[in-house]
Design an enzyme around this catalytic site. Structure first.
Site, PDB file in Angstrom:
ATOM      1  N   LYS A  10      -9.314  43.804   4.851  1.00 19.26           N
ATOM      2  CA  LYS A  10     -10.378  44.057   3.855  1.00 19.26           C
ATOM      3  C   LYS A  10     -10.406  45.530   3.445  1.00 19.26           C
ATOM      4  O   LYS A  10     -10.587  45.857   2.265  1.00 19.26           O
ATOM      5  CB  LYS A  10     -11.736  43.647   4.426  1.00 19.26           C
ATOM      6  CG  LYS A  10     -11.912  42.155   4.656  1.00 19.26           C
ATOM      7  CD  LYS A  10     -13.345  41.792   4.976  1.00 19.26           C
ATOM      8  CE  LYS A  10     -13.892  42.532   6.188  1.00 19.26           C
ATOM      9  NZ  LYS A  10     -13.183  42.232   7.431  1.00 19.26           N
ATOM     10  N   THR A  36      -7.959  47.671   3.446  1.00 22.21           N
ATOM     11  CA  THR A  36      -6.780  47.959   2.628  1.00 22.21           C
ATOM     12  C   THR A  36      -6.973  47.433   1.207  1.00 22.21           C
ATOM     13  O   THR A  36      -6.621  48.106   0.229  1.00 22.21           O
ATOM     14  CB  THR A  36      -5.532  47.322   3.267  1.00 22.21           C
ATOM     15  OG1 THR A  36      -5.502  47.653   4.644  1.00 22.21           O
ATOM     16  CG2 THR A  36      -4.271  47.825   2.608  1.00 22.21           C
ATOM     17  N   ARG A  51     -17.076  52.145   5.978  1.00 22.88           N
ATOM     18  CA  ARG A  51     -17.696  52.500   7.250  1.00 22.88           C
ATOM     19  C   ARG A  51     -16.848  53.529   7.988  1.00 22.88           C
ATOM     20  O   ARG A  51     -15.620  53.539   7.863  1.00 22.88           O
ATOM     21  CB  ARG A  51     -17.854  51.265   8.135  1.00 22.88           C
ATOM     22  CG  ARG A  51     -18.865  50.264   7.634  1.00 22.88           C
ATOM     23  CD  ARG A  51     -18.930  49.047   8.532  1.00 22.88           C
ATOM     24  NE  ARG A  51     -17.705  48.253   8.461  1.00 22.88           N
ATOM     25  CZ  ARG A  51     -17.380  47.297   9.321  1.00 22.88           C
ATOM     26  NH1 ARG A  51     -18.168  47.025  10.339  1.00 22.88           N
ATOM     27  NH2 ARG A  51     -16.266  46.615   9.171  1.00 22.88           N
ATOM     28  N   LYS A  81      -7.299  48.160  18.537  1.00 21.05           N
ATOM     29  CA  LYS A  81      -7.309  47.886  17.098  1.00 21.05           C
ATOM     30  C   LYS A  81      -6.626  48.968  16.278  1.00 21.05           C
ATOM     31  O   LYS A  81      -6.049  48.719  15.231  1.00 21.05           O
ATOM     32  CB  LYS A  81      -8.757  47.721  16.635  1.00 21.05           C
ATOM     33  CG  LYS A  81      -8.904  47.380  15.157  1.00 21.05           C
ATOM     34  CD  LYS A  81     -10.378  47.168  14.817  1.00 21.05           C
ATOM     35  CE  LYS A  81     -10.549  46.856  13.336  1.00 21.05           C
ATOM     36  NZ  LYS A  81     -10.262  47.997  12.478  1.00 21.05           N
ATOM     37  N   ALA A 107     -20.878  44.726  13.396  1.00 19.33           N
ATOM     38  CA  ALA A 107     -21.090  43.613  12.473  1.00 19.33           C
ATOM     39  C   ALA A 107     -21.608  42.362  13.187  1.00 19.33           C
ATOM     40  O   ALA A 107     -21.798  41.340  12.553  1.00 19.33           O
ATOM     41  CB  ALA A 107     -19.797  43.279  11.743  1.00 19.33           C
ATOM     42  N   PHE A 139     -16.215  41.772   9.272  1.00 23.57           N
ATOM     43  CA  PHE A 139     -15.898  40.402   9.693  1.00 23.57           C
ATOM     44  C   PHE A 139     -15.780  39.470   8.491  1.00 23.57           C
ATOM     45  O   PHE A 139     -15.511  39.909   7.374  1.00 23.57           O
ATOM     46  CB  PHE A 139     -16.921  39.885  10.705  1.00 23.57           C
ATOM     47  CG  PHE A 139     -16.892  40.611  12.022  1.00 23.57           C
ATOM     48  CD1 PHE A 139     -15.759  41.300  12.447  1.00 23.57           C
ATOM     49  CD2 PHE A 139     -17.999  40.614  12.856  1.00 23.57           C
ATOM     50  CE1 PHE A 139     -15.728  41.954  13.668  1.00 23.57           C
ATOM     51  CE2 PHE A 139     -17.981  41.271  14.083  1.00 23.57           C
ATOM     52  CZ  PHE A 139     -16.852  41.945  14.481  1.00 23.57           C
ATOM     53  N   PHE A 159       1.704  39.466   2.535  1.00 22.69           N
ATOM     54  CA  PHE A 159       2.574  40.019   3.573  1.00 22.69           C
ATOM     55  C   PHE A 159       4.022  39.720   3.191  1.00 22.69           C
ATOM     56  O   PHE A 159       4.308  38.812   2.405  1.00 22.69           O
ATOM     57  CB  PHE A 159       2.262  39.403   4.939  1.00 22.69           C
ATOM     58  CG  PHE A 159       0.917  39.815   5.505  1.00 22.69           C
ATOM     59  CD1 PHE A 159       0.047  40.626   4.796  1.00 22.69           C
ATOM     60  CD2 PHE A 159       0.518  39.374   6.746  1.00 22.69           C
ATOM     61  CE1 PHE A 159      -1.179  41.000   5.315  1.00 22.69           C
ATOM     62  CE2 PHE A 159      -0.709  39.737   7.282  1.00 22.69           C
ATOM     63  CZ  PHE A 159      -1.561  40.559   6.562  1.00 22.69           C
ATOM     64  N   TRP A 185      -0.420  47.243  -0.277  1.00 21.20           N
ATOM     65  CA  TRP A 185       0.136  47.803   0.953  1.00 21.20           C
ATOM     66  C   TRP A 185       1.513  48.406   0.682  1.00 21.20           C
ATOM     67  O   TRP A 185       1.843  49.487   1.184  1.00 21.20           O
ATOM     68  CB  TRP A 185       0.225  46.721   2.033  1.00 21.20           C
ATOM     69  CG  TRP A 185       0.697  47.230   3.365  1.00 21.20           C
ATOM     70  CD1 TRP A 185      -0.028  47.876   4.310  1.00 21.20           C
ATOM     71  CD2 TRP A 185       2.032  47.138   3.884  1.00 21.20           C
ATOM     72  NE1 TRP A 185       0.748  48.199   5.396  1.00 21.20           N
ATOM     73  CE2 TRP A 185       2.033  47.754   5.159  1.00 21.20           C
ATOM     74  CE3 TRP A 185       3.233  46.599   3.396  1.00 21.20           C
ATOM     75  CZ2 TRP A 185       3.173  47.841   5.946  1.00 21.20           C
ATOM     76  CZ3 TRP A 185       4.366  46.678   4.185  1.00 21.20           C
ATOM     77  CH2 TRP A 185       4.334  47.301   5.452  1.00 21.20           C
TER      78      TRP A 185
END
Length: 970
Positions: A420, A422, A444, A455, A674, A705, A794, A823
């Site tokens: 999200k 990205t 955020r 992560k 979240a 999320f 992807f 990306w």
């Protein structure tokens, strides 16, 4: 007399009110009034008797004082300047009736003439004047100190340095802000004049007066010769440029020149600088030629005052002050963007995130701020590439319409995340850098716990990142550290108060809480607030009865019902449950407690939901930290700590400005969990951005999320707090996540992906689209907002899978569904998405909340469970029911609901993918964040302190001690 003594005697800068019947606000001074104009200009015309030639072309009786017309008998030049300046003042007041231009004069010594000239001209024009007298032998530092004060004073629109030439050093001149340099003598303003750019600079008033006299002397200036004698400084340069632009020929000479007589005799006009006692013999001057003497002086000169030449200079100076004020008023208005994007040259294969980030040089943050219409005084730089933005921007642009408001949410994710952040960054890069539409991303701030845990960072990825990514992911501007300090101050106050109450009498507590200072005992303001909440309307400590004293000093916290925990911005599983108070000095007051990750603190949620400093302070005061033994909630204000919390958080409330790889602006602010919180960036960041982008711009913010959690809370909690209404939702999906929801095998972080996720499988993709993707689109439609599906592509995705997702998404109700390649390509890879968002956001939104906050708490929970999660019903434990009854009793029943549920499923069962049905949602407990302003039911067990895996990210993070470059962040 010393400088400090003079300043003390003169008092502070104050503006006196206008006298009755006048528009003038008057003048003020911080010392006795001062002397004459900065130059004495005497205009002489060669006469017939002295030259033996023709009569003079100009007879001078310029601005002579009289008793008529408020003390002026103005000639045409002075009348014209005064009249045009008055008209400019009227236009200024029509635009902003409250504005009053102010000229500040800095001088050395205490003489009268200058103030009188400028005062009378100010009265005539209608502006204010103030004066700062320094010691006659003042130092450069003394002058610079005063200039810096005036630079930062928004009431001051012009500064006149009435100082000896030796005091006008390069440092002094260039300390003065060019926009307040109404005498046009700073290097920048002289350079602007030489270049012919006066859109921001000023013409020196003396130069304007001289040129005016020359023009009045001869109607036709074309090819006339003007000789400048002396004048090597800024004034000479300015005058030469102005004269040449008027079509005259300028010659320059020196007093020591052997050819001076010949040059004077050949000139149509002669301007003398620094003549002192030297005279030009009348026989040298051609009949009819003008002779103008410009003699800088700091002494009172009755002739200069009486002839009134100083008034023309003062008139041009006031004209510059009014012009400066007009420019300032214009700058306060919304400014169109002039964004210069940074060029990207994507490589194949795509390098690591940190390599991409480091290969791009970000713009200086002050340049970015200027490009998007921020004023210098609204910026607080933290290094070269990031800065805090002051909330005063909201006041300045309060009349500016908001731009379009776009939320990026996602389908139920895999444990790997679906990108999200990205997508958000790629979208704003496409909007601003490629479609030339103003856009802002609001993200955020990431916790450092996951950055060093499993992560990694949260700056986006590939060619859609916030840069510098190291600064984004590590410390940033210290907001999370401020939250940690504030949160732990509350925790310390709780334990200390319980200890002191347990070991002291009422009288001893009262004497320490309200100590006698210099024989007087007084309540602090926060203690008076507590007394009022207790119904004790007294402010004299001596008037309290013993019962009132006991009620006041005893919070009587129940150790078993303290809900406040300490926090740390590090993943540390061994702090989840701890025992405090084991030292002998704590007198056996041990109790069990624990640590949360810093972003789980209620203070973080407050930071994200506050819409002003006042609102944040009030929310901090309302935070409930526990319950007394009598069942009453105890707040941070009861502890007496809420004011100190506001002090710790006063800088954290300002959003941080950064940029993307393509130089588009980003606000990074707040990062609440979240699950137990609402998982969105701050209200203030969104509000600031919506004003800056303008009516046709876009603010793109992200919800944590899946849409069932982050988006639902964004609508029902954040939008209620902010009053803002979204125009569109971007729903992020990946082929990988859709395959998982279509029946694919489990996906685990750190484990290789099963072949189903690498090979083409249209059946699994279709299953995921018709289950989870359809449901998340329907959830968005519950709120009346159009949805654009963004398929984050992807390299393992096939074209057939991509086409299938887009086709089914539109069948399921999406306004549009597009593949995104940001990306690998940056903003260029999201142009299609940007166009789709532009189209969707242009439609009329029928936004509505899911529930009315006045509904009973149980019904609000049931509404979310059934309409969003698809549950048949809810089931509350006895503990949860008791908590709900307690919150209703305390008056918290009208707060919105913030469900704390797993993000890995629409249900409470993480392994149930797709769209689970036939389940009852269990509510094991219900808690409240009163300061943040929501009730949060707990569905299952929620961990608020992550742990470290077997191989954390920190194994790969390192620092090169030579280059200071960081490696291993991702």
């Amino acid at each position: 007399m010393k400088l400090s003594m003079i300043r003390s005697a003169c008092g502070s800068l104050r503006i006196h009110p206008a006298r009755s019947g006048s528009r003038v606000s008057g003048f003020t001074r911080r010392c006795p009034p001062v002397g004459p104009a900065n130059s004495r200009m005497i205009l002489r015309t060669a006469s017939a008797t002295s030259s033996g030639g023709t009569n003079p072309k100009l007879s001078v009786n310029f601005g002579k004082l009289s008793q008529n017309d408020d003390g002026f008998e103005c000639d045409s030049s002075l009348r014209e300047v005064v009249q045009s300046t008055k008209e400019a003042m009227l236009a200024l007041h029509r635009r902003n009736p409250a504005i009053q231009p102010l000229l500040a004069i800095i001088q050395a010594g205490e003489v009268d003439g200058l103030l009188e000239i400028n005062k009378k001209m100010a009265v005539r024009i209608g502006l204010n004047i103030t004066q700062i007298c320094l010691a006659k032998e003042c130092s450069e530092d003394d002058i610079v100190e005063e200039v810096l004060k005036l630079n930062e004073d928004p009431r001051v629109h012009g500064v006149y340095l009435h100082l000896p030439p030796a005091s006008l050093t390069t440092r002094v001149l260039n300390t003065l802000k060019p926009e307040k340099d109404v005498d046009g003598i700073s290097d920048l303003n002289i350079g602007r004049l030489v270049r012919g750019d006066l859109s921001k600079g000023f013409v020196p008033p003396i130069a304007s007066a001289v040129l005016d006299l020359l023009e009045k002397h001869d109607a036709s200036l074309e090819m006339k010769t003007v000789l400048l004698v002396g004048g090597e400084g800024p004034l000479g340069v300015s005058l030469q440029c102005l004269i040449e632009r008027s079509g005259m020929v300028v010659l320059k000479s020196h007093w020591s020149s052997n050819n001076l007589q010949r040059q004077v005799m050949q000139a149509d006009a002669v301007v003398l600088f620094g003549a002192g006692n030297m005279e030009v013999p009348p026989a040298w001057v051609t009949p009819g030629a003008a002779l103008i003497r410009c003699e800088p002086t700091l002494e009172t000169d009755e002739h200069a005052i009486e002839t009134g030449i100083g008034y023309l200079t003062a008139a041009y100076r006031t004209q510059n002050v009014v012009r400066s004020c007009s420019r300032w008023v214009q700058e306060q208005q919304y400014q169109p963007w002039h964004l210069h994007s940074l060029k990207l040259q994507p490589l194949t294969p795509v390098p690591s995130d940190i390599a991409i980030s480091r290969a791009q040089t970000p713009k200086p943050v002050d340049q970015l701020a200027e490009e998007i219409g921020l004023l210098p005084e609204e910026l607080e730089a933290y290094g070269r590439s990031k800065a805090k933005v002051r909330l005063s921007l909201l006041d300045r642009l309060h009349k500016q319409p908001d731009g379009k408001y776009v939320l990026v949410a996602g389908i139920t994710p895999t444990p790997l995340g679906e990108g999200k952040s990205t997508v958000t960054i790629g979208l704003v890069q496409a909007l601003s850098a490629h479609l030339q539409l103003n856009s802002f991303a609001c993200l955020r701030q990431p916790s450092q716990g996951p950055t060093f845990g499993v992560k990694g960072g949260a700056a986006g990825g590939g060619y859609a990142q916030v840069i510098p990514m190291e600064e984004f992911n590590l410390h940033l501007t210290g907001d999370i550290h401020a939250i940690t300090a504030a949160n732990n101050l509350v925790a310390a106050a709780i334990d200390a108060r319980m200890l002191h109450e347990a070991t002291q009498t009422d009288k001893a507590l009262f004497n320490r809480l309200v100590p006698s200072v210099n024989g007087a005992r007084r309540f602090s303001p926060i203690q008076i607030s507590r007394l009022r909440r207790l119904g004790i309307n007294k402010i004299d400590p001596a008037s309290l009865s013993p019962e009132e004293i006991s009620t006041f000093v005893r919070l009587d916290l129940d150790p078993s019902k303290i809900t406040w925990q300490r926090v740390l911005d590090t993943n540390d599983r061994f702090l989840r449950k701890i025992t405090v108070g084991q030292a002998s000095t704590e007198k056996g007051r041990a109790r069990e407690t624990g640590f949360d990750i810093a972003v789980a603190s209620e203070i973080m949620a407050i930071l994200a939901l506050a819409d002003s400093l006042v609102d944040m302070k009030n929310r901090l005061a309302r935070m409930v930290v526990g319950t007394s033994r009598s069942g009453q909630p105890i707040t941070a204000e009861d502890l007496g700590v809420s004011g100190a919390l506001a002090v710790l958080m006063k800088d954290a409330i300002k959003p941080t400005l950064m940029q993307t790889l393509e130089g588009t602006p980003v606000f990074v602010h707040a990062g609440p969990f979240a699950n137990i919180a609402h998982g969105n960036s701050s209200v203030l960041a969104d509000k600031l951005a919506l004003k800056l982008v303008g009516r046709d711009g876009f603010v793109v913010t992200e919800a944590g999320f899946g849409a069932d959690i982050g988006m639902e809370k964004f609508f029902n909690i954040k939008c209620r707090a902010s009053g803002l209404r979204p125009n569109a939702v971007v729903l992020v999906a990946t082929v990988r996540a859709l395959k998982m929801h279509g029946g694919g095998p489990n996906v685990s972080a750190g484990a290789p992906l099963p072949k189903e996720y690498i090979d083409e499988n249209l059946s699994l993709v279709a299953g995921g689209c018709r289950s989870n993707l359809r449901k998340q689109i329907q959830i968005a439609h519950l709120f009346g907002v159009p949805v654009v599906v963004a398929l984050n592509v992807f390299k393992t995705d096939t074209q057939a899978e991509i086409d299938l997702v887009c086709e089914i998404a539109k069948e399921c109700g999406a306004s549009e569904a597009v593949p995104c390649h940001h990306w690998a390509q940056g903003g260029r890879g999201s142009i299609q998405l940007a166009k789709a968002v532009h189209e969707a956001a242009s439609r009329t939104s029928d936004f509505q909340f899911l529930y009315n906050t006045e509904m009973p708490i149980v019904e609000k929970i049931r509404t979310i469970a059934q309409k969003v999660y698809g549950a048949d019903d809810i089931e509350l434990t006895p503990e949860a029911k008791a908590k709900i009854d307690y919150y209703n009793q305390q008056g918290y029943g009208s707060l919105p609901i913030c469900m704390a549920k797993t993000h890995l499923s629409l249900s409470h069962m993480p392994d149930k993918k797709g769209v689970p049905t036939g389940f009852v949602l269990p509510i094991r407990d219900v808690r409240a964040s009163i300061g943040a302003g929501f009730i949060y039911p707990l569905v299952g067990t929620m961990s608020t302190m992550p742990g470290l895996p077997t191989r954390p990210c920190f194994y790969d993070i390192d620092l090169d001690p030579v280059t200071e470059e960081i490696t291993g962040l991702f």
